[in-house]
Design a protein around this motif. Structure first.
Motif, PDB file in Angstrom:
ATOM      1  N   HIS A 296       0.721  -0.853  -0.082  1.00  0.00           N
ATOM      2  CA  HIS A 296       0.122   0.065   0.231  1.00  0.00           C
ATOM      3  C   HIS A 296       1.274   1.375   0.148  1.00  0.00           C
ATOM      4  O   HIS A 296       1.908   1.345   0.571  1.00  0.00           O
ATOM      5  CB  HIS A 296      -0.522  -0.020   0.992  1.00  0.00           C
ATOM      6  N   ASP A 297       0.190   2.617  -0.486  1.00  0.00           N
ATOM      7  CA  ASP A 297       0.993   3.532  -0.063  1.00  0.00           C
ATOM      8  C   ASP A 297       0.621   4.225   1.362  1.00  0.00           C
ATOM      9  O   ASP A 297      -0.125   3.676   1.966  1.00  0.00           O
ATOM     10  CB  ASP A 297       0.649   4.362  -1.655  1.00  0.00           C
ATOM     11  N   GLY A 298       1.210   5.429   1.244  1.00  0.00           N
ATOM     12  CA  GLY A 298       1.280   6.143   1.967  1.00  0.00           C
ATOM     13  C   GLY A 298      -0.728   6.461   2.395  1.00  0.00           C
ATOM     14  O   GLY A 298      -0.654   7.484   3.447  1.00  0.00           O
ATOM     15  N   ASN A 299      -1.487   6.871   1.326  1.00  0.00           N
ATOM     16  CA  ASN A 299      -3.182   6.858   2.093  1.00  0.00           C
ATOM     17  C   ASN A 299      -3.518   5.792   1.728  1.00  0.00           C
ATOM     18  O   ASN A 299      -4.761   6.151   1.934  1.00  0.00           O
ATOM     19  CB  ASN A 299      -3.110   7.801   0.295  1.00  0.00           C
ATOM     20  N   GLY A 300      -3.010   4.633   1.844  1.00  0.00           N
ATOM     21  CA  GLY A 300      -3.863   3.662   1.821  1.00  0.00           C
ATOM     22  C   GLY A 300      -4.005   2.896   1.037  1.00  0.00           C
ATOM     23  O   GLY A 300      -4.751   1.465   0.870  1.00  0.00           O
ATOM     24  N   ASN A 301      -3.953   3.609  -0.205  1.00  0.00           N
ATOM     25  CA  ASN A 301      -4.563   2.707  -1.197  1.00  0.00           C
ATOM     26  C   ASN A 301      -3.419   1.218  -1.575  1.00  0.00           C
ATOM     27  O   ASN A 301      -2.308   1.383  -1.870  1.00  0.00           O
ATOM     28  CB  ASN A 301      -3.950   3.757  -2.547  1.00  0.00           C
ATOM     29  N   TRP A 302      -3.916   0.626  -2.501  1.00  0.00           N
ATOM     30  CA  TRP A 302      -2.681  -0.941  -1.703  1.00  0.00           C
ATOM     31  C   TRP A 302      -2.804  -1.089  -4.421  1.00  0.00           C
ATOM     32  O   TRP A 302      -3.472  -0.564  -4.548  1.00  0.00           O
ATOM     33  CB  TRP A 302      -4.126  -2.233  -2.004  1.00  0.00           C
TER      34      TRP A 302
END
Length: 605
Positions: A296-302
């Motif tokens: 995941h990234d820093g925004n919580g997107n996978w």
């Protein structure tokens, strides 16, 4: 990893095709992914790592300036286990290699067979340490022979510093594709694929990652019934342990499957909508999709990464081999993740702001730029320059005093095929290369070479493995060896010299290659440097050309050759320069200058 090849008797066979039910579920996945696209505002262009960068494993590390790190397998290539970094998922830079010194893993010099070497790594970050777990495979040994599998752990504190990566820590496992996993209680585990021809399942053991001591191995999942369940990764999310694996072999039936459990050690229950990702039975250019990882990234997107070949369903022309692709993933709470299907352009989540301030000395791999190496005396070989197994350091000298601004290459006793197409011996091969990363390209060098002994040779190669390569070189042979001429008025073989420099093309592969071509170097060309060139004439063929350096109008194309002979196996084409005495006693060095790799186009449709 398991072959899904064609054209020859050593080919692995897949057990079954993806079922119609699975194809319908892929359609459902596409619909769900389309809804993700409506909320997205980015486009991912695949592959994100063009060329020979297979079996990706990626992580997001906020502690390291919100940076993403990805590792790839390298088989017999050295430096090994490349690491790429990005802060924006758009600009990916080669920052170094985990395996960068011979003393870390001396046995890479001894591997026998082109499918041996470093198989799929997993990279993870835990307790302020980067962990890289992988397998050195001796693929010539029986599957049930435990010595076939040398499973190893590397650890490092700074991925930008090659010296920070440890020597190999070994642990016992009759299998491959290991990954480290830390449970919420602090216990560390290794999840891995058992040798699939012995027992096709995923297994797990507790481990001391500092010492390599492992506990008892227990089977945690048998997969869905596809060939060779492998490449396991476990993710703890929403109270569930999700287990991801690859099945179907690494050919056109490759797929990603998942299972989950409330306990890290299982039992794991297969997802009813498997496979979660596959391009099997499609007409897509992107085939063999599998061996995946999630992060995941820093925004919580996978996001998901996987390997793929740009072969189309025909699976014949794919010289860049298995590459790394990326896609957006929707992972609702308490449910399985939904992967956006793979294509050349994928709609994704909003990306982090563009950023190219990444440490490390390597190039940005997904933004092609012309490469020109001048080998001046204040330079070192770039980080992406690649050898086949460990090189002999004394074979390569940058800007030697007798010919400044060249790379001197002393000949190896073995040529590119070496002893038997599989083994090279301890002396190393005098071969230096870079990956083919573009569908269309021109690779060329100026060669200053004055051979004095029979079979002394230097040239350029489209090299996949020791048993799959296409070469054009300058070699000292008797006039009677000639089979062709380059220029009118010079009949083959009609010269007075006992030995003359000749231009030779020859190839090696499991599929048919053009017959060797031998043509005398025209007398007017013999007093100066020669330009040797390999060019992608189109998506399916290379051209091999030669001429006097600095006089492009006099370049002669010796032949066009299909890239099918170097579309095979686990790796991808390396474009480079070699020097050899072909098993004789010659010692004449070759001098290389004006090394150029000019990217001219990608094929993504």
């Amino acid at each position: 990893m398991v072959f899904g090849m064609r054209h020859f008797s050593e080919r692995w066979t897949t057990l079954k095709l993806v079922t119609m039910k699975s194809l319908l579920l892929l359609g459902l996945s596409a619909c769900l992914s389309a809804s993700l696209g409506h909320a997205a505002n980015s486009t991912i262009y695949n592959p994100i790592f063009p060329g020979f960068y297979p079996d990706p494993s990626c992580i997001f590390v906020p502690e390291w300036d919100d940076t993403f790190f990805c590792a790839s397998s390298s088989f017999n290539a050295f430096p090994g286990i490349p690491i790429h970094a990005s802060k924006d998922l758009q600009n990916w830079k080669l920052i170094g290699h985990v395996l960068n010194r011979k003393e870390q893993l001396p046995r890479l010099a001894e591997t026998n067979r082109s499918t041996s070497g470093i198989w799929a790594p997993t990279i993870r970050f835990h307790d302020d340490t980067f962990w890289l777990v992988t397998t050195l495979v001796d693929d010539d040994r029986p599957q049930a022979d435990f010595t076939r599998w040398d499973n190893i752990i590397f650890k490092g504190k700074d991925p930008y510093d090659p010296a920070s990566w440890s020597n190999a820590i070994h642990f016992n496992l009759t299998g491959y594709d290991p990954e480290p996993f830390w449970d919420v209680d602090g216990k560390a585990y290794i999840n891995a694929a058992h040798a699939w021809q012995v027992g096709p399942y995923i297994e797990q053991a507790e481990v001391n990652l500092d010492t390599g001591e492992v506990g008892e191995w227990n089977v945690i999942w048998n997969g869905t019934g596809g060939l060779a369940p492998e490449g396991p990764h476990i993710y703890h999310k929403d109270g569930w342990y999700y287990l991801l694996a690859a099945e179907g072999g690494t050919g056109v039936n490759h797929m990603v499957t998942m299972a989950r459990s409330k306990n890290v050690s299982g039992p794991y229950e297969s997802y009813v909508n498997n496979p979660v990702l596959s391009n099997a039975n499609t007409s897509s250019l992107f085939q063999t999709v599998g061996h995946a990882d999630l992060f995941h990234d820093g925004n919580g997107n996978w996001w998901g990464v996987a390997l793929s070949t740009r072969s189309g369903p025909e699976y014949i022309h794919y010289p860049m081999g298995r590459e790394t692709i990326m896609t957006a993933v929707s992972w609702p709470e308490g449910e399985y993740p939904v992967w956006t299907p793979i294509s050349g352009e994928v709609s994704g989540w909003p990306l982090p702001p563009a950023a190219r301030d990444i440490k490390g000395v390597g190039p940005f791999v997904n933004h092609p730029t012309p490469e020109i190496l001048t080998f001046s005396n204040d330079t070192a070989l770039p980080a992406h320059i690649t050898h086949w197994r460990y090189p002999n350091p004394s074979s390569f000298t940058i800007s030697p005093p007798e010919k400044p601004n060249t790379l001197r290459i002393n000949p190896s006793n073995i040529n590119l095929t070496a002893l038997n197409g599989n083994y090279a011996g301890p002396g190393g091969q005098s071969f230096i290369s870079r990956r083919q990363q573009d569908t269309l390209f021109t690779f060329s060098v100026d060669l200053d070479f004055s051979p004095t002994a029979i079979e002394e040779e230097a040239g350029v190669s489209a090299f996949l493995t020791q048993n799959h390569h296409l070469d054009i070189g300058i070699v000292l042979l008797p006039p009677s060896a000639s089979t062709a001429t380059l220029l009118p008025g010079q009949p083959a073989g009609q010269e007075e010299e006992a030995l003359i420099p000749q231009i030779r093309f020859r190839g090696e592969s499991y599929v048919p290659v053009p017959k060797p071509i031998i043509a005398p170097v025209p007398k007017a060309w013999r007093d100066g440097k020669l330009r040797l060139e390999i060019k992608a004439a189109n998506r399916t063929h290379y051209s091999f050309s030669v001429g006097p350096a600095g006089r492009q109008s006099l370049m002669q194309t010796l032949l066009y050759a299909s890239n099918e002979p170097v579309s095979w196996g686990f790796t991808g084409v390396l474009l480079g320069v070699y020097a050899t005495n072909n098993g004789r006693n010659g010692t004449t060095p070759a001098y290389v200058s004006n090394w150029q790799y000019l990217p001219q186009g990608q094929f993504r449709d």
